[in-house]
Design an enzyme around this catalytic site. Structure first.
Site, PDB file in Angstrom:
ATOM      1  N   SER A 141       0.867  -1.171   0.000  1.00 10.60           N
ATOM      2  CA  SER A 141       0.000   0.000   0.000  1.00 10.60           C
ATOM      3  C   SER A 141       0.905   1.222   0.000  1.00 10.60           C
ATOM      4  CB  SER A 141      -0.838   0.003   1.284  1.00 10.60           C
ATOM      5  OG  SER A 141      -1.477   1.240   1.477  1.00 10.60           O
ATOM      6  N   TYR A 154      -1.572  -1.083  10.995  1.00  8.55           N
ATOM      7  CA  TYR A 154      -1.680  -1.369   9.554  1.00  8.55           C
ATOM      8  C   TYR A 154      -0.429  -0.881   8.827  1.00  8.55           C
ATOM      9  CZ  TYR A 154      -3.611  -1.299   4.787  1.00  8.55           C
ATOM     10  OH  TYR A 154      -3.828  -1.498   3.438  1.00  8.55           O
TER      11      TYR A 154
HETATM   12  N1  LIG Z   1      -8.745  -0.613  -0.431  1.00 10.33           N
HETATM   13  C1  LIG Z   1      -7.665   0.138  -0.309  1.00 10.33           C
HETATM   14  O1  LIG Z   1      -7.727   1.379  -0.255  1.00 10.33           O
HETATM   15  C2  LIG Z   1      -6.300  -0.521  -0.276  1.00 10.33           C
HETATM   16  C3  LIG Z   1      -5.196   0.301  -0.500  1.00 10.33           C
HETATM   17  C4  LIG Z   1      -3.937  -0.265  -0.448  1.00 10.33           C
HETATM   18  C5  LIG Z   1      -3.787  -1.610  -0.198  1.00 10.33           C
HETATM   19  N2  LIG Z   1      -4.878  -2.383   0.024  1.00 10.33           N
HETATM   20  C6  LIG Z   1      -4.651  -3.795   0.322  1.00 10.33           C
HETATM   21  O2  LIG Z   1      -5.357  -4.602  -0.601  1.00 10.33           O
HETATM   22  C7  LIG Z   1      -5.642  -5.858  -0.022  1.00 10.33           C
HETATM   23  C8  LIG Z   1      -7.090  -6.229  -0.305  1.00 10.33           C
HETATM   24  O3  LIG Z   1      -7.945  -5.291   0.310  1.00 10.33           O
HETATM   25  P1  LIG Z   1      -9.293  -4.749  -0.370  1.00 10.33           P
HETATM   26  O4  LIG Z   1      -9.174  -3.286  -0.453  1.00 10.33           O
HETATM   27  O5  LIG Z   1      -9.632  -5.513  -1.574  1.00 10.33           O
HETATM   28  O6  LIG Z   1     -10.327  -5.024   0.830  1.00 10.33           O
HETATM   29  P2  LIG Z   1     -11.542  -6.034   1.031  1.00 10.33           P
HETATM   30  O7  LIG Z   1     -12.552  -5.845  -0.055  1.00 10.33           O
HETATM   31  O8  LIG Z   1     -11.970  -5.842   2.447  1.00 10.33           O
HETATM   32  O9  LIG Z   1     -10.866  -7.456   0.832  1.00 10.33           O
HETATM   33  C9  LIG Z   1     -10.028  -8.012   1.781  1.00 10.33           C
HETATM   34  C10 LIG Z   1      -9.956  -9.495   1.532  1.00 10.33           C
HETATM   35  O10 LIG Z   1      -9.065 -10.088   2.490  1.00 10.33           O
HETATM   36  C11 LIG Z   1      -9.736 -11.179   3.058  1.00 10.33           C
HETATM   37  N3  LIG Z   1      -9.217 -11.574   4.376  1.00 10.33           N
HETATM   38  C12 LIG Z   1      -9.088 -10.861   5.507  1.00 10.33           C
HETATM   39  N4  LIG Z   1      -8.576 -11.632   6.489  1.00 10.33           N
HETATM   40  C13 LIG Z   1      -8.379 -12.869   5.949  1.00 10.33           C
HETATM   41  C14 LIG Z   1      -7.894 -14.102   6.437  1.00 10.33           C
HETATM   42  N5  LIG Z   1      -7.500 -14.260   7.699  1.00 10.33           N
HETATM   43  N6  LIG Z   1      -7.809 -15.166   5.581  1.00 10.33           N
HETATM   44  C15 LIG Z   1      -8.209 -15.043   4.302  1.00 10.33           C
HETATM   45  N7  LIG Z   1      -8.708 -13.901   3.799  1.00 10.33           N
HETATM   46  C16 LIG Z   1      -8.785 -12.838   4.603  1.00 10.33           C
HETATM   47  C17 LIG Z   1     -11.197 -10.757   3.115  1.00 10.33           C
HETATM   48  O11 LIG Z   1     -12.014 -11.890   3.355  1.00 10.33           O
HETATM   49  P3  LIG Z   1     -13.469 -11.784   4.065  1.00 10.33           P
HETATM   50  O12 LIG Z   1     -14.435 -11.404   2.980  1.00 10.33           O
HETATM   51  O13 LIG Z   1     -13.709 -13.160   4.587  1.00 10.33           O
HETATM   52  O14 LIG Z   1     -13.364 -10.747   5.153  1.00 10.33           O
HETATM   53  C18 LIG Z   1     -11.315 -10.171   1.724  1.00 10.33           C
HETATM   54  O15 LIG Z   1     -11.440 -11.189   0.772  1.00 10.33           O
HETATM   55  C19 LIG Z   1      -5.280  -5.751   1.465  1.00 10.33           C
HETATM   56  O16 LIG Z   1      -4.029  -6.370   1.699  1.00 10.33           O
HETATM   57  C20 LIG Z   1      -5.180  -4.249   1.681  1.00 10.33           C
HETATM   58  O17 LIG Z   1      -4.303  -3.913   2.711  1.00 10.33           O
HETATM   59  C21 LIG Z   1      -6.140  -1.875  -0.017  1.00 10.33           C
END
Ligand SMILES: NC(=O)c1ccc[n+]([C@@H]2O[C@H](COP(=O)([O-])OP(=O)(O)OC[C@H]3O[C@@H](n4cnc5c(N)ncnc54)[C@H](OP(=O)(O)O)[C@@H]3O)[C@@H](O)[C@H]2O)c1
Length: 278
Positions: A141, A154
């Site tokens: 990120s 985080y």
């Molecule tokens: N959105 C942003 O602004 C952003 C920016 C930079 C980086 N990121 C990174 O992108 C990645 C994905 O995030 P996203 O934005 O797509 O958010 P999201 O829609 O909340 O997706 C997160 C995913 O991670 C899964 N997860 C969480 N804990 C887990 C575990 N113990 N085992 C397996 N799966 C697990 C969730 O599963 P459940 O559905 O079961 O909860 C969901 O599938 C993360 O690493 C985040 O830090 C996001």
């Protein structure tokens, strides 16, 4: 081996970046294992796989649990016999300032966002080494490059992931394993719906934490779409010599450019202005 026969594993494919990446890799011809801890959330990805005739297999994988990682990798090995791309995507955000966040909450954040990545890498790298090729994509990120208040657990977990990935590039490239970091800015996903918050009632940091949460939620409304992250990943893994880092989103580019141009103290003042004067 043709692209059609290559195999990809994506963690956290139930929504957001993981979902879009699993679909995008399958559209590129990868036999894609879309892993998620709760497979009842697989309806949408299964429907699109059926509609677009994509080779997507949904498998259960809770990255926090060693036995779940073990059995998922065994399943992929026996069904597909190889893993060419591993996307370490699963993660969540914990909001709470340092003094308000318990050691246990810090550890839980690191368990999912950092230690799980090591767990996956240690299971998948031997397979890639044997093949003599593979690429590991670690979803970091902008928060892995820039510290700001309100989410120290985080941010530190993503800084740790950045360090790990830099080391991996030196260690694993001679074994044929490439490593890249993806650094998105604010992406419009469920991450803010799924966020965890510490209990900051009565805390001297309450106002600050609430300001950061509402600021980031507001930014997320204007955030980059998760498909843009997926497209960046697909483009990066096709390169012969992928770069260490790929930035996604104008916000991320703007902050990282400012960081490059400014001294540490000037950059800190710039972030304060961005956070507190708007
Ligand atoms: N959105 C942003 O602004 C952003 C920016 C930079 C980086 N990121 C990174 O992108 C990645 C994905 O995030 P996203 O934005 O797509 O958010 P999201 O829609 O909340 O997706 C997160 C995913 O991670 C899964 N997860 C969480 N804990 C887990 C575990 N113990 N085992 C397996 N799966 C697990 C969730 O599963 P459940 O559905 O079961 O909860 C969901 O599938 C993360 O690493 C985040 O830090 C996001």
């Amino acid at each position: 081996m043709s692209a059609m026969e290559k195999v990809a594993l994506v963690t956290g494919s139930s929504s957001g970046i993981g979902y879009e990446t699993a679909v995008a890799l399958a559209k590129e011809g990868f036999h894609t294992f879309a892993s998620m801890r709760d497979t009842s959330k697989a309806t949408q990805i299964q429907e699109i796989a059926k509609k677009d005739n994509l080779k997507i297999d949904v498998i259960e994988l809770d990255v926090d649990k060693a036995e779940s990682v073990d059995s998922a990798i065994k399943k992929i090995s026996s069904e597909a016999g190889r893993i060419d791309v591993l996307v370490n995507n699963a993660g969540y955000i914990l909001f709470g300032c340092v003094e308000d966040t318990s050691e246990e909450e810090f550890r839980a954040q690191f368990e999912t966002n950092f230690f799980s990545v090591i767990r996956l890498i240690q299971k998948v790298a031997p397979i890639m080494r044997k093949q003599g090729s593979g690429i590991i994509v670690n979803i970091s990120s902008i928060a892995g490059r820039i510290g700001f208040p309100g989410t120290p657990a985080y941010i530190s977990s993503k800084f740790a992931l950045e360090g790990l990935s830099e080391c991996m590039r030196y260690e694993m490239a001679p074994q044929g394993i490439k490593t890249i970091l993806i650094e998105p800015g604010v992406i419009k996903t469920k991450i803010f719906e799924n966020m965890k918050k510490v209990n900051f009632d009565g805390s001297p940091y309450k106002e600050l934490t609430e300001k950061v949460i509402s600021g980031i939620k507001m930014m997320s409304e204007l955030g980059t779409q998760p498909i843009d992250v997926a497209r960046t990943i697909v483009k990066a893994i096709k390169e012969d010599d992928p770069l260490p880092r790929y930035i996604v989103g104008n916000d991320a580019s703007m902050f990282l450019e400012a960081k490059k141009m400014k001294t540490d103290i000037d950059f800190e003042n710039y972030i304060k202005k961005e956070l507190f004067d708007s």
